[in-house]
Write a protein that holds these residues in place. Sequence first.
Motif, mmCIF file in Angstrom:
data_model
loop_
_atom_site.group_PDB
_atom_site.id
_atom_site.type_symbol
_atom_site.label_atom_id
_atom_site.label_comp_id
_atom_site.label_asym_id
_atom_site.label_seq_id
_atom_site.Cartn_x
_atom_site.Cartn_y
_atom_site.Cartn_z
ATOM 1 N N ILE A 449 0.011 13.852 9.788
ATOM 2 C CA ILE A 449 -0.586 14.740 8.795
ATOM 3 C C ILE A 449 -2.093 14.567 8.629
ATOM 4 O O ILE A 449 -2.729 15.401 7.978
ATOM 5 C CB ILE A 449 0.091 14.592 7.419
ATOM 6 N N GLY A 450 -2.680 13.504 9.196
ATOM 7 C CA GLY A 450 -4.105 13.323 8.988
ATOM 8 C C GLY A 450 -4.720 12.285 9.902
ATOM 9 O O GLY A 450 -4.038 11.653 10.706
ATOM 10 N N GLU A 451 -6.031 12.113 9.761
ATOM 11 C CA GLU A 451 -6.769 11.111 10.525
ATOM 12 C C GLU A 451 -6.820 9.822 9.712
ATOM 13 O O GLU A 451 -7.336 9.801 8.592
ATOM 14 C CB GLU A 451 -8.186 11.601 10.808
ATOM 15 N N CYS A 452 -6.304 8.756 10.278
ATOM 16 C CA CYS A 452 -6.177 7.496 9.552
ATOM 17 C C CYS A 452 -7.371 6.590 9.835
ATOM 18 O O CYS A 452 -7.675 6.311 10.997
ATOM 19 C CB CYS A 452 -4.882 6.790 9.940
ATOM 20 N N ILE A 453 -8.036 6.119 8.766
ATOM 21 C CA ILE A 453 -9.216 5.264 8.895
ATOM 22 C C ILE A 453 -9.114 4.144 7.862
ATOM 23 O O ILE A 453 -8.922 4.408 6.676
ATOM 24 C CB ILE A 453 -10.521 6.044 8.652
ATOM 25 N N THR A 454 -9.251 2.919 8.309
ATOM 26 C CA THR A 454 -9.365 1.800 7.381
ATOM 27 C C THR A 454 -10.818 1.638 6.984
ATOM 28 O O THR A 454 -11.703 1.634 7.845
ATOM 29 C CB THR A 454 -8.857 0.500 8.037
ATOM 30 N N VAL A 455 -11.071 1.512 5.673
ATOM 31 C CA VAL A 455 -12.453 1.438 5.196
ATOM 32 C C VAL A 455 -12.742 0.040 4.652
ATOM 33 O O VAL A 455 -11.869 -0.637 4.103
ATOM 34 C CB VAL A 455 -12.749 2.502 4.130
ATOM 35 N N ASP A 456 -13.979 -0.372 4.811
ATOM 36 C CA ASP A 456 -14.426 -1.708 4.407
ATOM 37 C C ASP A 456 -14.740 -1.701 2.920
ATOM 38 O O ASP A 456 -15.837 -1.306 2.503
ATOM 39 C CB ASP A 456 -15.651 -2.103 5.227
ATOM 40 N N THR A 457 -13.781 -2.110 2.112
ATOM 41 C CA THR A 457 -13.963 -2.183 0.669
ATOM 42 C C THR A 457 -13.791 -3.624 0.212
ATOM 43 O O THR A 457 -13.055 -4.396 0.834
ATOM 44 C CB THR A 457 -12.951 -1.290 -0.054
ATOM 45 N N PRO A 458 -14.426 -4.020 -0.883
ATOM 46 C CA PRO A 458 -14.287 -5.391 -1.367
ATOM 47 C C PRO A 458 -12.975 -5.592 -2.105
ATOM 48 O O PRO A 458 -12.325 -4.633 -2.537
ATOM 49 C CB PRO A 458 -15.483 -5.534 -2.322
ATOM 50 N N GLY A 459 -12.583 -6.853 -2.264
ATOM 51 C CA GLY A 459 -11.359 -7.161 -2.994
ATOM 52 C C GLY A 459 -10.651 -8.353 -2.398
ATOM 53 O O GLY A 459 -11.067 -8.909 -1.369
ATOM 54 N N MET A 460 -9.527 -8.736 -3.011
ATOM 55 C CA MET A 460 -8.863 -9.968 -2.607
ATOM 56 C C MET A 460 -8.110 -9.850 -1.286
ATOM 57 O O MET A 460 -7.673 -10.855 -0.734
ATOM 58 C CB MET A 460 -7.936 -10.476 -3.713
ATOM 59 N N THR A 461 -7.966 -8.639 -0.731
ATOM 60 C CA THR A 461 -7.378 -8.509 0.603
ATOM 61 C C THR A 461 -8.405 -8.070 1.640
ATOM 62 O O THR A 461 -8.042 -7.671 2.744
ATOM 63 C CB THR A 461 -6.191 -7.536 0.597
ATOM 64 N N SER A 462 -9.676 -8.118 1.271
ATOM 65 C CA SER A 462 -10.721 -7.907 2.271
ATOM 66 C C SER A 462 -10.679 -9.045 3.281
ATOM 67 O O SER A 462 -10.274 -10.167 2.971
ATOM 68 C CB SER A 462 -12.090 -7.867 1.591
ATOM 69 N N TYR A 463 -11.124 -8.771 4.498
ATOM 70 C CA TYR A 463 -11.179 -9.819 5.512
ATOM 71 C C TYR A 463 -12.407 -10.715 5.363
ATOM 72 O O TYR A 463 -12.714 -11.501 6.252
ATOM 73 C CB TYR A 463 -11.123 -9.202 6.901
ATOM 74 N N ARG A 464 -13.068 -10.626 4.230
ATOM 75 C CA ARG A 464 -14.170 -11.540 3.926
ATOM 76 C C ARG A 464 -13.574 -12.814 3.331
ATOM 77 O O ARG A 464 -13.751 -13.134 2.149
ATOM 78 C CB ARG A 464 -15.137 -10.878 2.952
ATOM 79 N N VAL A 465 -12.839 -13.547 4.152
ATOM 80 C CA VAL A 465 -12.077 -14.692 3.652
ATOM 81 C C VAL A 465 -12.969 -15.812 3.131
ATOM 82 O O VAL A 465 -12.506 -16.688 2.392
ATOM 83 C CB VAL A 465 -11.109 -15.241 4.732
ATOM 84 N N GLN A 466 -14.241 -15.773 3.491
ATOM 85 C CA GLN A 466 -15.164 -16.779 2.966
ATOM 86 C C GLN A 466 -15.328 -16.654 1.452
ATOM 87 O O GLN A 466 -15.794 -17.590 0.793
ATOM 88 C CB GLN A 466 -16.529 -16.675 3.650
ATOM 89 N N ASP A 467 -14.936 -15.514 0.885
ATOM 90 C CA ASP A 467 -15.051 -15.317 -0.554
ATOM 91 C C ASP A 467 -13.824 -15.814 -1.317
ATOM 92 O O ASP A 467 -13.802 -15.748 -2.553
ATOM 93 C CB ASP A 467 -15.253 -13.822 -0.860
#
Length: 496
Positions: A449-467
């Motif tokens: 039904i659509g074009e799927c895109i993962t977007v870089d947003t902040p939060g506790m499941t971001s891949y910025r694990v250093q945070d």
Amino acid sequence: MGKKRILAGGIAQESHSFNPVPTDRSRFNIRAGMEAVRTARGSNSLLGGIVDAAAERDVEVIVPTMFRAQSGGPVEEAVFTEMRDILCDAARRGDFDAIVLPLHGGMLTPGLHDPEGALMAALRAIVGPALPMTAAFDLHAHVTPEILERCDLLAGYHTNPHGDQGSTGRRAFLAAMDMLDGRLRPVLSAVHLPMLTLGNDRTDEDPLRALHARARAAVEAGAAYDVSIFNAQQFLDVPGLGQWVLAYGNGAGPDALALELAQKLWDERHALIGSYPSLESCLDRAARGTDRPLILGDQGDRVAGGSPGDGTYVLRALMARGDLPPSAVPIADAAAVQACLAAGLGATVTLSVGGRHSTVAPPAAVTGQIVALGSSAQVTYDGPADAGYTAALGAYAVLRTGAVHVVLTDQPYSYLDPDYFRAMGVDPAALGIVITRSGYHYTLNYAPIGECITVDTPGMTSYRVQDLPFTVARPFFPLDDFAFLPRLHQRGSGTP
């Protein structure tokens, strides 16, 4: 000789160490007995694969209970204890030939960092060492030595995004049958790697695609009976966090294969760190107009990764712009849902929503009309991932403010399938922007039904694990950089 019978069931949930909201019993879909078998039959789920494979072999499946919940905070101790006691009581009654467990792996309770291992230990204490016991896990499971010690064969998904749940359950079932029939004496060669994959970890793209192709070729050539490559859930602060390569042989362990795959995985560790486009760049695209809806995965607040699902970062961005097409964004907020139920369908309300647990953005003030409302809803996955799986939703409300549909629920959901939205009166195919609480697992089911895109947003499941405040799990790459030589955890000795 009588009809063979297997014991199946258990608990499937993926936990996040840093989510402060416990997963209680109300979050679980719980089924047992013939209802569990009936609803699993024909579905692309772990239990569905077990049930369908058993039917082909005229094997009876006994399901004392099956607990299944969305990812989230650690599971309340009483919930795990209830499930464990039901399964263990059934094990004490006996009258079955093998155990096949459709779990997830990577669950936590306040007192257990390895509940699946504890469940297997409890079952082994009842049935003894000789009875075949296999299990099927998500590719993102947290595998432990305790699990490997007690489980004769552990099968993991081969795909990410996940599309092979049913075939993974089937592999675990067939291994148990092969053991019962004397065709299999499983011997494990296992390697643990203290590293995380962060973003570039789809199995339909390199480097994981090449690794899985090598493993598949080895199985097809008879060099191994079964191979699984586990890419651990990235938000578990537990001992031994990391990747596992499990290669099972028949009578002898495929040591060289396990070491080869592990070394390649370690060598590619830098390539497994990915990046995503910004939210603003995707909203700019939507404003210019697109042929199909943009289905955006909110990376920072992924319920599929264990977040609370009440983040307002994306909602605020949508409401701040007046140039966007109609959109839908989910927010878990039980109080807001109750306020909508009190106001009634069609009412215009002003509410403060979200931002209570996902704190990268504050609660959002929303004024809008209640265009859908209910005390419950039923979801049936379109698939291909988990196709046919049904789940009951709790209370919900849809608040329309301008072009934004705010989908409010009393529990967090990942929206892995379009039917989550449809069940609550929103047609995602008719919108320009749809937000899911998933990073990439949703992409298989939304692709039509659509074009799927993962977007870089902040939060506790971001891949910025250093945070994130990791303590117990360290050291691991990429937070720590160190020399490491993969070595066998358990040698293929040729003994059962």
